[in-house]
Scaffold this motif. Structure first.
Motif, PDB file in Angstrom:
ATOM      1  N   GLU A 148      61.633  54.638  38.335  1.00 24.83           N
ATOM      2  CA  GLU A 148      61.077  53.236  38.075  1.00 24.83           C
ATOM      3  C   GLU A 148      59.995  53.131  36.915  1.00 24.83           C
ATOM      4  OE1 GLU A 148      59.777  50.949  41.709  1.00 24.83           O
ATOM      5  OE2 GLU A 148      61.418  52.051  42.807  1.00 24.83           O
ATOM      6  N   LYS A 149      59.088  54.193  36.949  1.00 24.81           N
ATOM      7  CA  LYS A 149      58.111  54.312  35.936  1.00 24.81           C
ATOM      8  C   LYS A 149      58.785  54.394  34.483  1.00 24.81           C
ATOM      9  CE  LYS A 149      54.541  57.101  33.892  1.00 24.81           C
ATOM     10  NZ  LYS A 149      53.681  58.313  34.225  1.00 24.81           N
ATOM     11  N   MET A 150      59.885  55.104  34.219  1.00 29.02           N
ATOM     12  CA  MET A 150      60.522  55.258  32.767  1.00 29.02           C
ATOM     13  C   MET A 150      61.185  53.759  32.682  1.00 29.02           C
ATOM     14  SD  MET A 150      59.579  57.683  31.483  1.00 29.02           S
ATOM     15  CE  MET A 150      60.559  57.255  30.107  1.00 29.02           C
ATOM     16  N   LEU A 151      61.908  53.341  33.559  1.00 31.48           N
ATOM     17  CA  LEU A 151      62.397  52.185  33.353  1.00 31.48           C
ATOM     18  C   LEU A 151      61.636  50.814  33.018  1.00 31.48           C
ATOM     19  CD1 LEU A 151      65.081  50.284  33.235  1.00 31.48           C
ATOM     20  CD2 LEU A 151      64.994  49.940  36.086  1.00 31.48           C
ATOM     21  N   THR A 152      60.432  50.874  33.827  1.00 26.06           N
ATOM     22  CA  THR A 152      59.379  49.915  33.624  1.00 26.06           C
ATOM     23  C   THR A 152      58.808  49.918  31.988  1.00 26.06           C
ATOM     24  OG1 THR A 152      58.772  49.631  35.872  1.00 26.06           O
ATOM     25  CG2 THR A 152      56.943  48.979  34.156  1.00 26.06           C
ATOM     26  N   GLN A 153      58.646  51.352  31.644  1.00 26.52           N
ATOM     27  CA  GLN A 153      58.021  51.527  30.364  1.00 26.52           C
ATOM     28  C   GLN A 153      59.192  51.164  29.080  1.00 26.52           C
ATOM     29  OE1 GLN A 153      56.844  55.677  30.265  1.00 26.52           O
ATOM     30  NE2 GLN A 153      55.015  55.258  31.502  1.00 26.52           N
ATOM     31  N   THR A 154      60.300  51.654  29.414  1.00 24.69           N
ATOM     32  CA  THR A 154      61.550  51.263  28.458  1.00 24.69           C
ATOM     33  C   THR A 154      61.754  49.971  28.289  1.00 24.69           C
ATOM     34  OG1 THR A 154      62.466  53.419  28.942  1.00 24.69           O
ATOM     35  CG2 THR A 154      63.808  51.743  27.975  1.00 24.69           C
ATOM     36  N   LEU A 155      61.873  49.105  29.532  1.00 23.09           N
ATOM     37  CA  LEU A 155      61.937  47.857  29.430  1.00 23.09           C
ATOM     38  C   LEU A 155      60.714  47.047  28.837  1.00 23.09           C
ATOM     39  CD1 LEU A 155      63.329  46.939  33.001  1.00 23.09           C
ATOM     40  CD2 LEU A 155      64.409  46.436  30.899  1.00 23.09           C
ATOM     41  N   ARG A 156      59.491  47.578  28.930  1.00 20.31           N
ATOM     42  CA  ARG A 156      58.256  47.013  28.338  1.00 20.31           C
ATOM     43  C   ARG A 156      58.474  47.011  26.757  1.00 20.31           C
ATOM     44  NH1 ARG A 156      54.104  49.502  30.995  1.00 20.31           N
ATOM     45  NH2 ARG A 156      54.430  47.774  32.775  1.00 20.31           N
ATOM     46  N   ALA A 157      58.880  48.112  26.451  1.00 23.20           N
ATOM     47  CA  ALA A 157      59.181  48.518  24.958  1.00 23.20           C
ATOM     48  C   ALA A 157      60.226  47.617  24.425  1.00 23.20           C
ATOM     49  CB  ALA A 157      59.257  49.902  24.453  1.00 23.20           C
ATOM     50  N   LEU A 158      61.291  47.430  24.915  1.00 21.41           N
ATOM     51  CA  LEU A 158      62.422  46.646  24.363  1.00 21.41           C
ATOM     52  C   LEU A 158      62.092  45.114  24.602  1.00 21.41           C
ATOM     53  CD1 LEU A 158      65.180  48.685  25.796  1.00 21.41           C
ATOM     54  CD2 LEU A 158      64.484  48.839  23.563  1.00 21.41           C
ATOM     55  N   VAL A 159      61.196  44.667  25.529  1.00 20.62           N
ATOM     56  CA  VAL A 159      61.030  43.308  25.486  1.00 20.62           C
ATOM     57  C   VAL A 159      60.105  42.809  24.436  1.00 20.62           C
ATOM     58  CG1 VAL A 159      59.517  41.602  27.009  1.00 20.62           C
ATOM     59  CG2 VAL A 159      61.390  42.907  28.095  1.00 20.62           C
ATOM     60  N   GLN A 160      59.026  43.874  24.173  1.00 22.69           N
ATOM     61  CA  GLN A 160      58.100  43.573  23.085  1.00 22.69           C
ATOM     62  C   GLN A 160      58.679  43.795  21.796  1.00 22.69           C
ATOM     63  OE1 GLN A 160      54.965  46.556  23.233  1.00 22.69           O
ATOM     64  NE2 GLN A 160      54.007  45.706  21.331  1.00 22.69           N
ATOM     65  N   ASP A 161      59.937  44.745  21.522  1.00 24.72           N
ATOM     66  CA  ASP A 161      60.633  44.397  20.177  1.00 24.72           C
ATOM     67  C   ASP A 161      61.541  43.330  20.297  1.00 24.72           C
ATOM     68  OD1 ASP A 161      59.615  46.919  19.539  1.00 24.72           O
ATOM     69  OD2 ASP A 161      61.300  48.273  20.489  1.00 24.72           O
ATOM     70  N   LEU A 221      64.262  42.701  21.880  1.00 25.67           N
ATOM     71  CA  LEU A 221      65.776  43.129  22.055  1.00 25.67           C
ATOM     72  C   LEU A 221      66.151  42.795  23.368  1.00 25.67           C
ATOM     73  CD1 LEU A 221      65.629  46.676  20.547  1.00 25.67           C
ATOM     74  CD2 LEU A 221      66.666  44.722  19.631  1.00 25.67           C
ATOM     75  N   VAL A 222      65.448  42.728  24.533  1.00 30.52           N
ATOM     76  CA  VAL A 222      65.415  42.420  25.816  1.00 30.52           C
ATOM     77  C   VAL A 222      64.645  41.113  26.281  1.00 30.52           C
ATOM     78  CG1 VAL A 222      65.114  43.101  28.290  1.00 30.52           C
ATOM     79  CG2 VAL A 222      66.132  44.696  26.682  1.00 30.52           C
ATOM     80  N   ARG A 223      65.047  40.104  27.061  1.00 29.98           N
ATOM     81  CA  ARG A 223      64.370  39.095  27.364  1.00 29.98           C
ATOM     82  C   ARG A 223      64.121  39.062  28.962  1.00 29.98           C
ATOM     83  NH1 ARG A 223      68.429  36.585  29.737  1.00 29.98           N
ATOM     84  NH2 ARG A 223      70.447  36.604  28.941  1.00 29.98           N
ATOM     85  N   ARG A 224      62.808  38.671  29.400  1.00 27.95           N
ATOM     86  CA  ARG A 224      62.432  39.128  30.642  1.00 27.95           C
ATOM     87  C   ARG A 224      62.372  37.692  31.347  1.00 27.95           C
ATOM     88  NH1 ARG A 224      57.331  39.558  33.540  1.00 27.95           N
ATOM     89  NH2 ARG A 224      57.451  40.987  34.913  1.00 27.95           N
TER      90      ARG A 224
END
Length: 123
Positions: free
Chosen positions: A63-76, A78-81
């Motif tokens: 969960e920690k790595m998914l959270t960190q990865t999603l945070r970076a991809l959202v900031q870039d 690439l991913v919408r939240r």
């Protein structure tokens, strides 16, 4: 022959030095090609997923790595939240238009690799 991103950006008036450590494009490439970034982008190619659906689709990610990865991809970008105002809030992740563009060659790469593998492994 296609021009690289460095040349296209130069035409737009802004040139990225992709081999320099402080290049913002390099940071984004690092996020996309990180151990988990590529799997998040590929997992979201077909449909939007909630956090736990996404975690369950990528075996081995915490969960920690998914959270960190999603945070970076959202900031870039690439991913919408998307957060639904319910109790508790429901958060759904999906690819932005830019994320779709970036994930397409990643999916092609994955497909090419898996097509070359025999059922028992490389050979």
């Amino acid at each position: 022959m296609r021009e690289g991103a460095q040349l296209r950006q130069a035409e737009a008036g802004k040139q990225y030095e992709v081999f320099h450590t402080d290049c913002p494009a390099r940071d984004m490439v690092d996020h996309v090609t990180s151990r988990w970034g590529i799997w998040v982008l590929i997992s979201l190619r077909s449909n939007d997923l909630r956090f736990f659906e996404l975690r369950n689709s990528i075996q081995g990610i915490s969960e920690k790595m998914l959270t960190q990865t999603l945070r970076a991809l959202v900031q870039d970008g690439l991913v919408r939240r998307e957060v639904e105002p319910t109790t508790p809030p429901q958060v759904t992740y999906g690819l932005s238009e830019f994320g779709q563009d970036v994930s397409e060659p990643l999916t092609d790469l994955f497909d090419r690799i898996t097509q070359r593998l025999s059922p028992l492994g490389p050979g």
